[in-house]
Design an enzyme around this catalytic site. Structure first.
Site, PDB file in Angstrom:
ATOM      1  N   LYS A   1      -6.306   6.511  12.577  1.00 41.98           N
ATOM      2  CA  LYS A   1      -6.679   7.122  11.291  1.00 41.98           C
ATOM      3  C   LYS A   1      -7.140   8.561  11.454  1.00 41.98           C
ATOM      4  CE  LYS A   1      -7.817   2.693   9.310  1.00 41.98           C
ATOM      5  NZ  LYS A   1      -8.866   1.847   8.711  1.00 41.98           N
TER       6      LYS A   1
ATOM      7  N   ARG B   1       0.857  -1.191   0.000  1.00 40.02           N
ATOM      8  CA  ARG B   1       0.000   0.000   0.000  1.00 40.02           C
ATOM      9  C   ARG B   1       0.896   1.245   0.000  1.00 40.02           C
ATOM     10  NH1 ARG B   1      -3.895  -0.228   4.877  1.00 40.02           N
ATOM     11  NH2 ARG B   1      -4.995  -1.820   3.686  1.00 40.02           N
TER      12      ARG B   1
ATOM     13  N   LYS C   1      -3.956   0.452  14.962  1.00 43.78           N
ATOM     14  CA  LYS C   1      -3.949   1.438  13.871  1.00 43.78           C
ATOM     15  C   LYS C   1      -4.639   2.736  14.304  1.00 43.78           C
ATOM     16  CE  LYS C   1      -6.283  -1.352  11.084  1.00 43.78           C
ATOM     17  NZ  LYS C   1      -7.215  -1.957  10.097  1.00 43.78           N
TER      18      LYS C   1
ATOM     19  N   CYS D   1      -7.817 -10.860   0.420  1.00 42.93           N
ATOM     20  CA  CYS D   1      -7.897 -10.496   1.829  1.00 42.93           C
ATOM     21  C   CYS D   1      -7.952 -11.747   2.707  1.00 42.93           C
ATOM     22  CB  CYS D   1      -9.118  -9.622   2.096  1.00 42.93           C
ATOM     23  SG  CYS D   1      -9.184  -9.187   3.839  1.00 42.93           S
TER      24      CYS D   1
ATOM     25  N   CYS E   1     -14.111  -2.191   6.040  1.00 46.27           N
ATOM     26  CA  CYS E   1     -13.177  -1.415   5.207  1.00 46.27           C
ATOM     27  C   CYS E   1     -13.860  -0.490   4.197  1.00 46.27           C
ATOM     28  CB  CYS E   1     -12.212  -2.349   4.505  1.00 46.27           C
ATOM     29  SG  CYS E   1     -11.174  -3.278   5.662  1.00 46.27           S
TER      30      CYS E   1
ATOM     31  N   CYS F   1     -16.376  -8.867   5.414  1.00 43.96           N
ATOM     32  CA  CYS F   1     -16.349  -9.238   6.831  1.00 43.96           C
ATOM     33  C   CYS F   1     -16.685  -7.988   7.652  1.00 43.96           C
ATOM     34  CB  CYS F   1     -14.988  -9.830   7.216  1.00 43.96           C
ATOM     35  SG  CYS F   1     -13.746  -8.599   7.636  1.00 43.96           S
TER      36      CYS F   1
ATOM     37  N   ARG G   1      -2.157   6.378   9.938  1.00 46.60           N
ATOM     38  CA  ARG G   1      -2.155   5.942   8.527  1.00 46.60           C
ATOM     39  C   ARG G   1      -2.249   7.141   7.575  1.00 46.60           C
ATOM     40  NH1 ARG G   1      -4.096   0.571   8.184  1.00 46.60           N
ATOM     41  NH2 ARG G   1      -3.340  -0.592   9.977  1.00 46.60           N
TER      42      ARG G   1
ATOM     43  N   CYS H   1     -15.328  -3.399  -0.431  1.00 46.07           N
ATOM     44  CA  CYS H   1     -13.927  -3.614  -0.059  1.00 46.07           C
ATOM     45  C   CYS H   1     -13.346  -4.683  -0.982  1.00 46.07           C
ATOM     46  CB  CYS H   1     -13.843  -4.064   1.390  1.00 46.07           C
ATOM     47  SG  CYS H   1     -14.424  -5.748   1.637  1.00 46.07           S
TER      48      CYS H   1
HETATM   49 FE1  SRM Z   1      -9.162  -2.311   6.100  1.00 44.90          FE
HETATM   50  C1  SRM Z   1      -7.750  -4.961   7.629  1.00 44.90           C
HETATM   51  C2  SRM Z   1      -8.297  -3.480   3.105  1.00 44.90           C
HETATM   52  C3  SRM Z   1      -9.921   0.676   4.745  1.00 44.90           C
HETATM   53  C4  SRM Z   1     -10.927  -1.508   8.916  1.00 44.90           C
HETATM   54  N1  SRM Z   1      -8.142  -3.931   5.477  1.00 44.90           N
HETATM   55  C5  SRM Z   1      -7.594  -4.878   6.279  1.00 44.90           C
HETATM   56  C6  SRM Z   1      -6.698  -5.817   5.464  1.00 44.90           C
HETATM   57  C7  SRM Z   1      -5.319  -5.275   5.467  1.00 44.90           C
HETATM   58  C8  SRM Z   1      -6.758  -7.289   5.878  1.00 44.90           C
HETATM   59  C9  SRM Z   1      -5.718  -7.803   6.823  1.00 44.90           C
HETATM   60  O1  SRM Z   1      -5.509  -7.230   7.913  1.00 44.90           O
HETATM   61  O2  SRM Z   1      -5.094  -8.814   6.486  1.00 44.90           O
HETATM   62  C10 SRM Z   1      -7.378  -5.651   4.071  1.00 44.90           C
HETATM   63  C11 SRM Z   1      -6.500  -5.937   2.863  1.00 44.90           C
HETATM   64  C12 SRM Z   1      -7.336  -6.476   1.725  1.00 44.90           C
HETATM   65  C13 SRM Z   1      -6.627  -6.554   0.432  1.00 44.90           C
HETATM   66  O3  SRM Z   1      -6.443  -7.676  -0.076  1.00 44.90           O
HETATM   67  O4  SRM Z   1      -6.284  -5.515  -0.123  1.00 44.90           O
HETATM   68  C14 SRM Z   1      -7.955  -4.263   4.194  1.00 44.90           C
HETATM   69  N2  SRM Z   1      -9.012  -1.512   4.282  1.00 44.90           N
HETATM   70  C15 SRM Z   1      -8.715  -2.191   3.155  1.00 44.90           C
HETATM   71  C16 SRM Z   1      -8.932  -1.329   1.928  1.00 44.90           C
HETATM   72  C17 SRM Z   1      -7.963  -1.627   0.799  1.00 44.90           C
HETATM   73  C18 SRM Z   1     -10.394  -1.530   1.477  1.00 44.90           C
HETATM   74  C19 SRM Z   1     -10.739  -0.977   0.117  1.00 44.90           C
HETATM   75  O5  SRM Z   1     -11.493  -1.677  -0.537  1.00 44.90           O
HETATM   76  O6  SRM Z   1     -10.310   0.113  -0.252  1.00 44.90           O
HETATM   77  C20 SRM Z   1      -8.814   0.058   2.573  1.00 44.90           C
HETATM   78  C21 SRM Z   1      -7.396   0.549   2.601  1.00 44.90           C
HETATM   79  C22 SRM Z   1      -7.310   1.908   3.204  1.00 44.90           C
HETATM   80  C23 SRM Z   1      -5.977   2.560   3.129  1.00 44.90           C
HETATM   81  O7  SRM Z   1      -5.591   3.002   2.054  1.00 44.90           O
HETATM   82  O8  SRM Z   1      -5.331   2.688   4.180  1.00 44.90           O
HETATM   83  C24 SRM Z   1      -9.275  -0.237   3.978  1.00 44.90           C
HETATM   84  N3  SRM Z   1     -10.161  -0.657   6.745  1.00 44.90           N
HETATM   85  C25 SRM Z   1     -10.466   0.426   5.982  1.00 44.90           C
HETATM   86  C26 SRM Z   1     -11.461   1.217   6.638  1.00 44.90           C
HETATM   87  C27 SRM Z   1     -12.107   2.486   6.090  1.00 44.90           C
HETATM   88  C28 SRM Z   1     -11.453   3.731   6.600  1.00 44.90           C
HETATM   89  O9  SRM Z   1     -10.423   3.651   7.275  1.00 44.90           O
HETATM   90  O10 SRM Z   1     -11.977   4.786   6.313  1.00 44.90           O
HETATM   91  C29 SRM Z   1     -11.763   0.573   7.823  1.00 44.90           C
HETATM   92  C30 SRM Z   1     -12.858   0.998   8.834  1.00 44.90           C
HETATM   93  C31 SRM Z   1     -12.490   2.168   9.646  1.00 44.90           C
HETATM   94  C32 SRM Z   1     -11.760   1.738  10.874  1.00 44.90           C
HETATM   95  O11 SRM Z   1     -10.547   1.537  10.799  1.00 44.90           O
HETATM   96  O12 SRM Z   1     -12.416   1.571  11.907  1.00 44.90           O
HETATM   97  C33 SRM Z   1     -10.937  -0.594   7.892  1.00 44.90           C
HETATM   98  N4  SRM Z   1      -9.272  -3.075   7.966  1.00 44.90           N
HETATM   99  C34 SRM Z   1     -10.104  -2.624   8.961  1.00 44.90           C
HETATM  100  C35 SRM Z   1      -9.998  -3.527  10.078  1.00 44.90           C
HETATM  101  C36 SRM Z   1     -10.777  -3.412  11.418  1.00 44.90           C
HETATM  102  C37 SRM Z   1     -10.104  -2.511  12.375  1.00 44.90           C
HETATM  103  C38 SRM Z   1     -10.778  -2.491  13.720  1.00 44.90           C
HETATM  104  O13 SRM Z   1     -10.818  -1.455  14.343  1.00 44.90           O
HETATM  105  O14 SRM Z   1     -11.245  -3.536  14.151  1.00 44.90           O
HETATM  106  C39 SRM Z   1      -9.085  -4.530   9.719  1.00 44.90           C
HETATM  107  C40 SRM Z   1      -8.644  -5.723  10.564  1.00 44.90           C
HETATM  108  C41 SRM Z   1      -7.688  -5.365  11.627  1.00 44.90           C
HETATM  109  O15 SRM Z   1      -7.141  -4.269  11.708  1.00 44.90           O
HETATM  110  O16 SRM Z   1      -7.451  -6.242  12.456  1.00 44.90           O
HETATM  111  C42 SRM Z   1      -8.665  -4.213   8.375  1.00 44.90           C
HETATM  112 FE1  SF4 Z   2     -10.955  -7.786   4.095  1.00 45.17          FE
HETATM  113 FE2  SF4 Z   2     -12.941  -7.531   5.802  1.00 45.17          FE
HETATM  114 FE3  SF4 Z   2     -11.550  -5.399   5.071  1.00 45.17          FE
HETATM  115 FE4  SF4 Z   2     -13.163  -6.504   3.361  1.00 45.17          FE
HETATM  116  S1  SF4 Z   2     -13.802  -5.568   5.283  1.00 45.17           S
HETATM  117  S2  SF4 Z   2     -11.023  -5.898   2.930  1.00 45.17           S
HETATM  118  S3  SF4 Z   2     -13.031  -8.643   3.840  1.00 45.17           S
HETATM  119  S4  SF4 Z   2     -10.768  -7.083   6.209  1.00 45.17           S
END
Ligand code: SRM
Ligand code: SF4
Length: 567
Positions: free
Chosen positions: A212, A76, A210, A435, A478, A474, A145, A429
């Protein structure tokens, strides 16, 4: 620090023992026996913007053949405020082919992702990204981030100054470890005789989780500022930026079946002047560093620190660390959290064109040569590009004399085809196959589901109205599904929880309406609800407001109620 007596999560020890994020990453990159890296280094590479993954479509088959999973990595790249130059776009386009799976992913946080990078190519890819004056450090990991900033408003001096604030926050909160340069850019190597590295803001164990940050310019809320740990809401008076309302404690991630996890909207802490922003950001981060829960990663986000201690406690903490209190917040109103599509003119006479990109995936397909088209645009474009937090792309600051040329390129490649308002508002997402946490499809499935919703809308005579549908594979959230009018959150292959009732300005959480349902059931529910909306909805009444007025779901006062089904 208040964390001292807790039983720490394993990741805390990995950070502590990593020598400021070095671990054994450098050695692991040279290990050719496996396509993977060690579990500890897998945790540490996240701080460098790199996630180990494997192709989940092939997992079973490879296991049958007694092969290790087909490992590859997601990288990323941070793009603060989502602004990138045409030369950078061309380089990203080239890197996607050279090092990754040929596609570029625009994320929901205005960053770029590459998928399918094999271990042997990691170093070259990170170096190539850095050559383009972008980086990957802190794109993931327990740190601040990519800092988001409103992409939507027509360019004005205000946008420039607000964007500069986002960039400054990003720079200020970037980790200082020299490990990144050592490992990826062949910087001077650390030796045991060296003075130890240090992290003036984070310390040796970084944050509990993390973190944000987003900066937003009302009335647009395209970055969904209330979903962030920390938000700065620009207050503009007489065309001058007077300062920011500061918001804290938002977040989406939850775990199915665990009532101690829930999404939360951020609360407003107060108002700060532009010259206080960095102090506010640094001290909020330090509050979380010192008081976040390092014993339970499911409870470690700043949203829980704020929720557990209360907003007044956060205010007191900030005041005592800054030496002055924040002023009272200013009134603010958001109108919309989507993008404005098509051509719009800037104050200086130049133009922006916002393109709808299906779930942010830029690739060429038989019916849409999207990547080629954007390469052709980048080759002649004299302005810049903006990645939006809704996974779309703005071709920005097009000089008036170039507008026809850009239009012609878009037309030639079929990029001016109209999309329904519902499709334009939708987001999914990544989910499968890359993922590791996905329980169900999202990016590969939502476009087809939207086609069915479009058919329902046409049947009910409301084809021109937009319903914001967001899908995730899930409950990590995201694509920020818990503030969508319709949120679909994966439970298992082909099964989703259906949430209803978000506001299309990103200021209200939705609520569980139906649990663990399949496509037929999703369509059946939406058919009935859209039918009612077309008959009984008031003119201009958003779908999210309608379902609440009809009592299908309730207004959620606290995130804990999101998963409670309104029977
Ligand atoms: Fe996310 C984890 C993709 C925005 C909440 N997210 C992941 C991972 C890295 C999976 C992993 O940990 O192994 C995913 C990678 C998938 C892949 O194959 O690319 C992933 N997240 C994404 C992206 C690419 C989704 C998208 O379709 O664009 C976004 C990348 C953002 C960036 O450029 O930094 C992305 N993730 C978000 C958002 C939205 C936001 O931040 O505005 C959220 C919800 C907001 C938040 O953080 O509360 C989000 N991602 C998570 C979480 C849950 C965090 C939590 O508080 O529980 C995880 C899992 C974790 O951290 O354990 C996660
Ligand atoms: Fe992966 Fe869940 Fe984030 Fe979708 S919402 S990219 S399935 S971690």
């Amino acid at each position: 620090m208040s964390n001292e007596n807790q039983t720490l999560e394993a990741v805390e020890h990995i950070k502590q023992d990593s020598n400021y994020l070095r671990g054994t990453i450098a050695q692991e990159l040279r290990n050719e026996v496996t396509g993977s890296i060690t579990p500890d280094d897998t945790q540490l590479t996240k701080f460098h913007g790199i996630y180990q993954q494997d192709d989940r479509d092939l997992r079973k088959e490879r296991a049958k053949q007694k092969l290790e999973p087909l490992y590859s990595f997601m990288i990323r790249a941070r793009v603060p405020g989502g602004i990138c130059q045409p030369e950078q776009w061309l380089a990203i386009d080239d890197m996607a082919d050279r090092y990754a799976n040929g596609s570029i992913r625009i994320t929901t946080r205005q960053a770029f992702q590459f998928h399918g990078v094999i271990k042997g190519r990691l170093k070259a890819t990170v170096a190539a990204i850095n050559q383009q004056l972008m980086d990957t450090i802190a794109a993931c990991g327990d740190v601040n981030r990519n800092v988001m900033c409103t992409a939507n408003p027509e360019l004005s001096s205000i946008h420039q100054s607000v964007y500069a604030v986002a960039q400054a926050i990003s720079d200020h909160l970037t980790p200082q470890t020299r490990a990144y340069h050592e490992i990826w850019l062949d910087g001077e190597q650390w030796t045991a005789d060296d003075e130890a590295d240090h992290e003036p803001i984070y310390g040796q164990t970084y944050l509990p989780r993390k973190f944000k940050t987003a900066v937003v310019i009302p009335p647009d809320n395209d970055v969904d500022v209330l979903a962030h740990d920390l938000g700065f809401v620009a207050i503009i008076k007489d065309q001058q930026l007077t300062g920011f309302n500061v918001t804290v404690g938002g977040g989406m991630g939850t775990t199915h079946g665990d009532p101690a996890t829930f999404p939360l909207l951020a609360q407003t802490l107060g108002f700060c002047t532009p010259d206080q922003v960095l102090s506010v950001a640094e001290n909020i981060v330090k509050i979380q560093r010192d008081h976040g829960d390092r014993s339970n990663r499911k409870h470690a986000r700043f949203k829980y620190t704020v929720d557990d201690h209360g907003i007044d406690w956060v205010r007191q903490q900030l005041t005592s660390r800054m030496g002055v209190p924040l002023a009272d917040p200013q009134p603010v109103q958001f109108t919309h959290n989507g993008d404005r599509f098509g051509w719009r003119q800037n104050q200086d006479g130049s133009w922006n064109h916002t393109l709808y990109i299906t779930n942010g995936r830029v690739k060429d397909s038989a019916d849409l040569p999207l990547k080629q088209a954007l390469r052709a645009v980048a080759q002649v474009h004299r302005g810049d590009f903006r990645l939006t937090a809704n996974q779309n792309l703005i071709i920005a600051r097009v000089p008036a004399q170039d507008k026809a040329l850009i239009e012609q390129i878009l037309q030639h490649h079929g990029l001016l085809d109209a999309h329904s308002a519902t499709r334009q508002l939708s987001m999914a997402c990544v989910a499968l196959p890359t993922c590791t946490l996905a329980m169900a499809e999202a990016e590969r499935y939502l476009p087809d589901l939207i086609t069915q919703v479009e058919q329902l809308q046409a049947k009910h005579g409301i084809a021109d109205r937009g319903v914001m549908i967001r899908m995730t594979g899930c409950p990590n959230g995201c694509a920020r599904p818990f503030i969508a009018e319709v949120g679909l959150v994966g439970k298992a292959l082909g099964r989703y929880n259906l949430y209803l009732g978000g506001r299309p300005d990103g200021t209200r959480l939705n609520q569980l309406f139906a649990e663990n349902i399949d496509e037929a059931s999703i369509i059946q529910h939406l058919d009935a609800l859209l039918g009612q909306w077309s008959q009984q909805g008031q003119p201009q009444e958003p779908f999210g407001d309608f379902v609440i007025r009809q009592g299908h779901v309730q207004v959620v006062q606290h995130g804990i109620e999101v998963h409670i089904q309104n029977k």
